[in-house]
Design a protein around this motif. Structure first.
Motif, PDB file in Angstrom:
ATOM      1  N   GLY A   9      -4.083  -0.405   5.957  1.00  0.00           N
ATOM      2  CA  GLY A   9      -2.638  -0.957   6.002  1.00  0.00           C
ATOM      3  C   GLY A   9      -2.495  -1.691   7.469  1.00  0.00           C
ATOM      4  N   VAL A  10      -1.781  -2.572   7.466  1.00  0.00           N
ATOM      5  CA  VAL A  10      -1.487  -3.389   8.492  1.00  0.00           C
ATOM      6  C   VAL A  10       0.172  -3.126   8.993  1.00  0.00           C
ATOM      7  CG1 VAL A  10      -1.398  -5.477  10.137  1.00  0.00           C
ATOM      8  CG2 VAL A  10      -3.213  -5.088   8.679  1.00  0.00           C
ATOM      9  N   PRO A  11       0.430  -2.403   9.973  1.00  0.00           N
ATOM     10  CA  PRO A  11       2.051  -2.426   9.898  1.00  0.00           C
ATOM     11  C   PRO A  11       2.700  -3.766  10.461  1.00  0.00           C
ATOM     12  CG  PRO A  11       0.713  -0.677  11.432  1.00  0.00           C
ATOM     13  CD  PRO A  11      -0.260  -1.617  10.536  1.00  0.00           C
ATOM     14  N   LYS A  12       3.585  -3.934   9.766  1.00  0.00           N
ATOM     15  CA  LYS A  12       4.392  -5.326  10.193  1.00  0.00           C
ATOM     16  C   LYS A  12       5.743  -4.836  10.744  1.00  0.00           C
ATOM     17  CE  LYS A  12       6.160  -5.473   5.378  1.00  0.00           C
ATOM     18  NZ  LYS A  12       6.221  -6.221   4.209  1.00  0.00           N
ATOM     19  N   LYS A  13       6.474  -5.949  11.162  1.00  0.00           N
ATOM     20  CA  LYS A  13       7.525  -5.801  11.930  1.00  0.00           C
ATOM     21  C   LYS A  13       8.771  -5.616  10.748  1.00  0.00           C
ATOM     22  CE  LYS A  13       6.818  -8.119  16.227  1.00  0.00           C
ATOM     23  NZ  LYS A  13       7.403  -8.879  17.167  1.00  0.00           N
ATOM     24  N   MET A  14       9.650  -4.617  11.312  1.00  0.00           N
ATOM     25  CA  MET A  14      10.657  -4.148  10.471  1.00  0.00           C
ATOM     26  C   MET A  14      12.029  -5.552  10.336  1.00  0.00           C
ATOM     27  SD  MET A  14      12.804  -0.844   9.849  1.00  0.00           S
ATOM     28  CE  MET A  14      13.990  -1.123  11.141  1.00  0.00           C
ATOM     29  N   LYS A  73       0.845  -1.228   0.141  1.00  0.00           N
ATOM     30  CA  LYS A  73      -0.015   0.070  -0.026  1.00  0.00           C
ATOM     31  C   LYS A  73       0.734   1.052   0.145  1.00  0.00           C
ATOM     32  CE  LYS A  73      -3.923  -1.891   2.094  1.00  0.00           C
ATOM     33  NZ  LYS A  73      -5.058  -1.632   1.045  1.00  0.00           N
ATOM     34  N   LYS A  74       0.355   2.373  -0.585  1.00  0.00           N
ATOM     35  CA  LYS A  74       1.039   3.348  -0.528  1.00  0.00           C
ATOM     36  C   LYS A  74       1.187   4.093   0.789  1.00  0.00           C
ATOM     37  CE  LYS A  74       0.430   8.284  -2.290  1.00  0.00           C
ATOM     38  NZ  LYS A  74      -0.371   9.370  -2.975  1.00  0.00           N
ATOM     39  N   ASN A  75       2.272   4.915   1.137  1.00  0.00           N
ATOM     40  CA  ASN A  75       2.944   5.106   2.316  1.00  0.00           C
ATOM     41  C   ASN A  75       3.123   4.120   3.578  1.00  0.00           C
ATOM     42  OD1 ASN A  75       2.679   7.837   1.644  1.00  0.00           O
ATOM     43  ND2 ASN A  75       0.534   8.048   1.976  1.00  0.00           N
ATOM     44  N   SER A  76       3.159   2.810   2.918  1.00  0.00           N
ATOM     45  CA  SER A  76       3.775   1.915   3.852  1.00  0.00           C
ATOM     46  C   SER A  76       5.380   1.710   4.240  1.00  0.00           C
ATOM     47  CB  SER A  76       3.492   0.262   3.125  1.00  0.00           C
ATOM     48  OG  SER A  76       4.337   0.079   2.040  1.00  0.00           O
ATOM     49  N   LYS A  77       5.980   2.578   3.561  1.00  0.00           N
ATOM     50  CA  LYS A  77       7.531   2.928   4.086  1.00  0.00           C
ATOM     51  C   LYS A  77       7.305   4.296   5.088  1.00  0.00           C
ATOM     52  CE  LYS A  77       9.563   0.341   0.214  1.00  0.00           C
ATOM     53  NZ  LYS A  77      10.823   0.043  -0.264  1.00  0.00           N
ATOM     54  N   TYR A  78       6.939   4.360   5.804  1.00  0.00           N
ATOM     55  CA  TYR A  78       6.837   5.442   6.975  1.00  0.00           C
ATOM     56  C   TYR A  78       7.960   5.521   7.656  1.00  0.00           C
ATOM     57  CZ  TYR A  78       4.698   1.738   9.593  1.00  0.00           C
ATOM     58  OH  TYR A  78       4.212   0.734  10.205  1.00  0.00           O
ATOM     59  N   MET A  79       8.447   4.072   7.941  1.00  0.00           N
ATOM     60  CA  MET A  79       9.629   3.970   8.846  1.00  0.00           C
ATOM     61  C   MET A  79      10.986   4.396   8.255  1.00  0.00           C
ATOM     62  SD  MET A  79       8.364   2.506  11.278  1.00  0.00           S
ATOM     63  CE  MET A  79      10.109   1.814  12.274  1.00  0.00           C
ATOM     64  N   MET A  80      10.932   4.748   6.880  1.00  0.00           N
ATOM     65  CA  MET A  80      12.055   5.185   6.084  1.00  0.00           C
ATOM     66  C   MET A  80      12.120   6.678   6.403  1.00  0.00           C
ATOM     67  SD  MET A  80      13.230   3.064   4.192  1.00  0.00           S
ATOM     68  CE  MET A  80      14.174   3.515   2.899  1.00  0.00           C
ATOM     69  N   ASP A  81      11.267   7.299   7.297  1.00  0.00           N
ATOM     70  CA  ASP A  81      11.133   8.527   7.722  1.00  0.00           C
ATOM     71  C   ASP A  81      11.520   8.830   9.137  1.00  0.00           C
ATOM     72  OD1 ASP A  81      10.702   9.769   5.385  1.00  0.00           O
ATOM     73  OD2 ASP A  81       8.474  10.172   5.805  1.00  0.00           O
ATOM     74  N   ILE A  82      10.927   7.812   9.884  1.00  0.00           N
ATOM     75  CA  ILE A  82      10.835   7.770  11.366  1.00  0.00           C
ATOM     76  C   ILE A  82      12.325   7.335  11.692  1.00  0.00           C
ATOM     77  CG2 ILE A  82      10.063   6.498  13.573  1.00  0.00           C
ATOM     78  CD1 ILE A  82       7.416   6.135  12.120  1.00  0.00           C
ATOM     79  N   ILE A 111       2.687  10.737  10.672  1.00  0.00           N
ATOM     80  CA  ILE A 111       1.519  11.016   9.955  1.00  0.00           C
ATOM     81  C   ILE A 111       1.315  10.150   8.563  1.00  0.00           C
ATOM     82  CG2 ILE A 111       0.723  12.783   8.112  1.00  0.00           C
ATOM     83  CD1 ILE A 111       1.992  14.860   9.957  1.00  0.00           C
ATOM     84  N   LYS A 112       2.605   9.534   8.089  1.00  0.00           N
ATOM     85  CA  LYS A 112       2.288   8.406   7.079  1.00  0.00           C
ATOM     86  C   LYS A 112       1.847   7.350   7.487  1.00  0.00           C
ATOM     87  CE  LYS A 112       5.987   9.805   3.752  1.00  0.00           C
ATOM     88  NZ  LYS A 112       7.444   9.500   3.157  1.00  0.00           N
ATOM     89  N   ARG A 113       2.308   6.857   8.732  1.00  0.00           N
ATOM     90  CA  ARG A 113       1.610   5.735   9.443  1.00  0.00           C
ATOM     91  C   ARG A 113       0.117   5.945   9.718  1.00  0.00           C
ATOM     92  NH1 ARG A 113       1.328   3.239  14.743  1.00  0.00           N
ATOM     93  NH2 ARG A 113       2.163   0.855  14.607  1.00  0.00           N
ATOM     94  N   LYS A 114      -0.129   6.921  10.158  1.00  0.00           N
ATOM     95  CA  LYS A 114      -1.665   7.104  10.524  1.00  0.00           C
ATOM     96  C   LYS A 114      -2.283   6.963   9.451  1.00  0.00           C
ATOM     97  CE  LYS A 114      -1.142  10.117  14.765  1.00  0.00           C
ATOM     98  NZ  LYS A 114      -1.419  11.428  15.189  1.00  0.00           N
TER      99      LYS A 114
END
Length: 175
Positions: free
Chosen positions: A78-83, A2-11, A68-71
């Motif tokens: 989308g379901v956040p998955k473990k990195m 899904k779009k914005n699933s790479k929010y960890m790339m900012d955090i 914000i991307k995660r929200k």
């Protein structure tokens, strides 16, 4: 994906940048004040505080953008998955290797010297940014570029600008 699933790339980079900026800002008070020819509101603490503050702002901004991307990602179902840390490191190996090379460059500059470390760092950095399958073709050009860059920077800083540079081990060889 899904779009914005790479929010960890900012955090994650935001957290790293924020930590480094806080460490940087904590060291500024140790800079000895130089009064120069008179009093001025801008002393030799101003620029480090400016850079540290801007870096901290950017780190916090990245963290906020990632949150914000995660929200938005979770709101879209989308379901956040473990990195996977190994996959993340492998994906960013050039960036990590560049930071390691830069740390080694800075750490050894006083001991080895500006010219030698600049040549070695430039050579290694070129190879880090070159795909491994092209290393055999690029070793000689990378070596030539590193030598020219090292001596050119030495000439510009030492001769033209009269900047004191770490000599390192060169005086042992009469240079």
């Amino acid at each position: 994906m899904k779009k914005n699933s790479k929010y960890m790339m900012d955090i994650i980079p935001g957290i790293v940048i924020s930590i480094f900026s806080l460490l940087y800002l904590s060291q500024i008070s140790g800079i000895q004040a130089f009064t120069g020819l008179g009093s001025t509101p801008l002393d030799n603490h101003f620029v480090p505080y400016l850079w540290g503050g801007v870096l901290l702002f950017l780190g916090v901004w990245l963290i906020g953008r990632g949150i914000i991307k995660r929200k938005h990602f979770k709101a879209a179902g989308g379901v956040p998955k473990k990195m996977d840390l190994a996959a993340a490191i492998s994906e960013k190996r050039e960036v990590i290797a560049s930071f390691v090379a830069l740390g080694i460059y800075v750490g050894l500059m006083d001991l080895v010297g500006f010219v030698i470390m600049t040549i070695l760092y430039t050579f290694v950095q070129i190879l880090i940014l070159t795909p491994k399958e092209k290393w055999s073709k690029n070793v000689l050009p990378a070596g030539i570029v590193a030598l020219v860059a090292g001596f050119l920077l030495y000439y510009l800083f030492k001769v033209q600008l009269s900047v004191l540079l770490p000599a390192g081990i060169l005086p042992m060889f009469g240079v």
